[in-house]
Motif scaffolding. Sequence first.
Motif, PDB file in Angstrom:
ATOM      1  N   TYR A  62       0.867  -0.717   0.146  1.00 35.26           N
ATOM      2  CA  TYR A  62      -0.214  -0.543   0.048  1.00 35.26           C
ATOM      3  C   TYR A  62       0.716   1.039   0.292  1.00 35.26           C
ATOM      4  CZ  TYR A  62      -3.546   3.214   1.202  1.00 35.26           C
ATOM      5  OH  TYR A  62      -4.136   4.645   1.085  1.00 35.26           O
ATOM      6  N   SER A  63       2.084   1.250   0.816  1.00 34.43           N
ATOM      7  CA  SER A  63       2.580   2.587   0.520  1.00 34.43           C
ATOM      8  C   SER A  63       4.885   1.993   1.484  1.00 34.43           C
ATOM      9  CB  SER A  63       2.327   3.755   1.247  1.00 34.43           C
ATOM     10  OG  SER A  63       3.701   4.724   1.244  1.00 34.43           O
ATOM     11  N   TRP A  64       5.341   2.669   1.631  1.00 39.60           N
ATOM     12  CA  TRP A  64       6.312   2.987   2.143  1.00 39.60           C
ATOM     13  C   TRP A  64       7.057   3.779   2.154  1.00 39.60           C
ATOM     14  CZ3 TRP A  64       5.543   2.559  -3.125  1.00 39.60           C
ATOM     15  CH2 TRP A  64       5.718   3.143  -3.386  1.00 39.60           C
ATOM     16  N   ALA A  67       7.156  -0.407   5.536  1.00 41.28           N
ATOM     17  CA  ALA A  67       5.880  -0.676   4.683  1.00 41.28           C
ATOM     18  C   ALA A  67       4.469  -0.936   4.952  1.00 41.28           C
ATOM     19  CB  ALA A  67       5.952  -2.294   3.449  1.00 41.28           C
ATOM     20  N   THR A  68       3.644  -0.151   4.373  1.00 39.44           N
ATOM     21  CA  THR A  68       2.349  -0.379   4.775  1.00 39.44           C
ATOM     22  C   THR A  68       1.742  -2.207   4.165  1.00 39.44           C
ATOM     23  OG1 THR A  68       1.666   0.679   6.166  1.00 39.44           O
ATOM     24  CG2 THR A  68       0.078   0.531   5.494  1.00 39.44           C
ATOM     25  N   PHE A  93       9.684  -3.296  14.859  1.00 34.83           N
ATOM     26  CA  PHE A  93      10.269  -2.952  13.141  1.00 34.83           C
ATOM     27  C   PHE A  93      10.414  -1.638  13.100  1.00 34.83           C
ATOM     28  CE2 PHE A  93       5.657  -5.726  13.455  1.00 34.83           C
ATOM     29  CZ  PHE A  93       6.377  -6.408  12.874  1.00 34.83           C
ATOM     30  N   MET A 122      -4.372   6.963   2.214  1.00 30.93           N
ATOM     31  CA  MET A 122      -3.386   7.397   3.307  1.00 30.93           C
ATOM     32  C   MET A 122      -3.417   9.075   2.483  1.00 30.93           C
ATOM     33  SD  MET A 122      -0.038   5.782   4.372  1.00 30.93           S
ATOM     34  CE  MET A 122       0.054   3.793   5.409  1.00 30.93           C
ATOM     35  N   PHE A 161       2.246  -3.283  17.887  1.00 33.22           N
ATOM     36  CA  PHE A 161       2.687  -3.569  16.313  1.00 33.22           C
ATOM     37  C   PHE A 161       3.377  -2.661  15.566  1.00 33.22           C
ATOM     38  CE2 PHE A 161      -1.128  -5.284  17.725  1.00 33.22           C
ATOM     39  CZ  PHE A 161      -0.940  -6.882  17.778  1.00 33.22           C
ATOM     40  N   GLN A 180       4.467   9.610   0.604  1.00 33.84           N
ATOM     41  CA  GLN A 180       5.506   7.657   0.049  1.00 33.84           C
ATOM     42  C   GLN A 180       4.170   7.642  -1.287  1.00 33.84           C
ATOM     43  OE1 GLN A 180       8.013   6.935  -1.695  1.00 33.84           O
ATOM     44  NE2 GLN A 180       6.617   6.545  -2.991  1.00 33.84           N
ATOM     45  N   ARG A 181       2.379   7.466  -0.668  1.00 35.02           N
ATOM     46  CA  ARG A 181       1.591   6.973  -1.059  1.00 35.02           C
ATOM     47  C   ARG A 181       0.614   8.461  -2.257  1.00 35.02           C
ATOM     48  NH1 ARG A 181      -1.732   2.963  -2.510  1.00 35.02           N
ATOM     49  NH2 ARG A 181      -3.684   3.152  -3.480  1.00 35.02           N
ATOM     50  N   GLU A 207      -0.651   4.490  10.892  1.00 35.98           N
ATOM     51  CA  GLU A 207       0.364   3.904   9.826  1.00 35.98           C
ATOM     52  C   GLU A 207      -0.986   2.472   8.902  1.00 35.98           C
ATOM     53  OE1 GLU A 207       0.606   4.441  12.763  1.00 35.98           O
ATOM     54  OE2 GLU A 207       3.172   5.237  13.172  1.00 35.98           O
ATOM     55  N   ILE A 208      -1.682   2.696   9.617  1.00 37.17           N
ATOM     56  CA  ILE A 208      -2.765   1.881   8.791  1.00 37.17           C
ATOM     57  C   ILE A 208      -4.050   2.424   8.552  1.00 37.17           C
ATOM     58  CG2 ILE A 208      -1.895  -0.665  10.029  1.00 37.17           C
ATOM     59  CD1 ILE A 208      -4.330  -0.473  12.203  1.00 37.17           C
ATOM     60  N   LEU A 243       5.037   7.520   5.270  1.00 35.64           N
ATOM     61  CA  LEU A 243       4.441   6.437   4.122  1.00 35.64           C
ATOM     62  C   LEU A 243       2.958   7.725   3.640  1.00 35.64           C
ATOM     63  CD1 LEU A 243       3.472   3.879   6.841  1.00 35.64           C
ATOM     64  CD2 LEU A 243       5.116   3.004   4.826  1.00 35.64           C
ATOM     65  N   VAL A 296       1.713  -3.573   9.570  1.00 39.61           N
ATOM     66  CA  VAL A 296       3.297  -2.409   9.202  1.00 39.61           C
ATOM     67  C   VAL A 296       4.532  -3.287   9.322  1.00 39.61           C
ATOM     68  CG1 VAL A 296       4.567  -0.543  10.074  1.00 39.61           C
ATOM     69  CG2 VAL A 296       1.799  -0.203  10.240  1.00 39.61           C
ATOM     70  N   SER A 297       4.629  -3.078   8.157  1.00 35.52           N
ATOM     71  CA  SER A 297       6.326  -4.629   8.317  1.00 35.52           C
ATOM     72  C   SER A 297       7.287  -4.460   7.742  1.00 35.52           C
ATOM     73  CB  SER A 297       5.760  -5.739   7.405  1.00 35.52           C
ATOM     74  OG  SER A 297       6.161  -7.286   7.544  1.00 35.52           O
TER      75      SER A 297
END
Lengths: 144, 383
Positions: A70-72, A92-93, B140, B257, B136, B154-155, B252-253, B151, A105-106
């Motif tokens: 989705y985005s990064w 990254a999402t 990371f 976005m 969560f 970028q989106r 973030e989720i 994020l 999120v990763s």
Amino acid sequence: MPQPEAAVSPPMPAPDELTQFFWDALKERKLMIQRCQECGHYIHWPRPLCRFCLSSELAPGEVSGRATLYSWTIATQPFHPYFVDKVPYTLATVELVEEKNLKLVSHLIECPEDEIKVDMPLEVVFQEITPELTLPFFKPATAR
Amino acid sequence: MPPRRPNRVAIVGVGYSTVGRNTGLSADELTIQAGKAALDDAGMKPGDIDGITTMGGDALRDAWTLGMEPLNWFSTTHAAGPAFSYAALQAIAAIASGFCHTCITFRIIHRQPPSAARLAPRPAAVPRGVGGDYQFLAPFGAGSPTQWAGLLTQRHMAQYGTTEEQFGAHVIAQRDHAALNEDAFFRDPLTMEEYLAARYVSKPLRILDCDYPCDAGSAVIFTTEERAGDFRKKPVFVESYALTAIRDLNFEILDDMTSNSPPHCAAEMWSKTDLRPEDVDCAQLYDGFTIITFQWLEALGFCKPGESGPFIAEGNTRLGGKLPVNTDGGACNVGRRHGANFCIEATRQLRGECGERQVKDAKVSVFSNGVGPFCGAALLTAD
Ligand SMILES: [Zn+2]
């Protein structure tokens, strides 16, 4: 491999009864997401109630590990001592294929920056960070 | 009985404390300085105030310290909300509904350490673990606001083709405005080469896309239309306003976005006024990160979704352009005020107090605050 004395621990999750399953499953190399047993919606991050139907019949459900990007963002500044020698890394999402807007999120790995594309298909890679912590990272999906 | 109409609300006083890094001032001192500055601006005494809202302070303690009692409204807002506008909109709502007649709003920012301080060697850096939703993110290496801003940026680029040069055009335009504001920290002109050479914090987000953290106290005094003429400065009126949330505090989720809480907020705000985007003479749009200003330009209807980049690159948001934006230089240049500077700058523009950076005959302005899960905005007018 022996850890150097000054090695800093990664930030560790402190699971509670709602989230314990997620971290336990990762150690068994499974990606499990909370799922409503009434309406079937997945819920991440876990909550005590399904926000779609208000059922509290929730249980872990295994997902395929397939996702799209989705985005990064390329993290160039560490905000915790553990990441000082890890930057840059690509946060990254990702959107899991099981449900629209089911996001996680990763890290995006095994993908040079100039090959990153929005919505690219990804697959999960289980990365053991420490014996107590396995994280679900994602890499570009291999042709199937 | 006929239904009671909401009172029309006016802004009659604005003020700042000394601002900066290492001011040596406590949070109490920032509050006292900002409060006295706003009272002085209004030509008002503490006893004229019967309401207080704050983010970053403690409403009752601050009111007592400043001699403001008895109170008919008080509220200490917590951090999960759109900062200054969260507290300001509670003041506006309290006056409009008749809880109180004159309310002071504070945004106090004290000791937000630079990220370097958080990285200082900590022998006991083995944490007991991170709970809640943050579990969560933290493992990371996620969870910094700069990262969610990366994020979101970028989106927008991926979805609409927005370019780094377009973000640069915004940063450069704001800096040119700051050059005309003697209160700004950064006033030297910036070139595109300098912008593009600035380091990434979370690529594509650069350090120059981030607001400048500093200690600051900001205060704004709101009152009823009936009382607004009794004070020193020409009143500025709150024409319309909205406070919006679309989810809990998780950037973030986000489902989307590029288009999240601001379009809801803008629709609500425009639904309560006959004014339209083309009536706005200057806009003061939150710039905690550059991408946020871009989202507000689209949400408020100043350009179409996805077209904020070209809109800015064409020069529309510069002084003298179609819609001057962030005429004080924005929080990237005047320092972090979490939205208060945009309300204060809009007020000063509508009073005609802005000297070299004054937008000629400015009668309508808008300020906005927040993005993602929640936000707030208000449309201001001069009679
Ligand atoms: Zn359900």
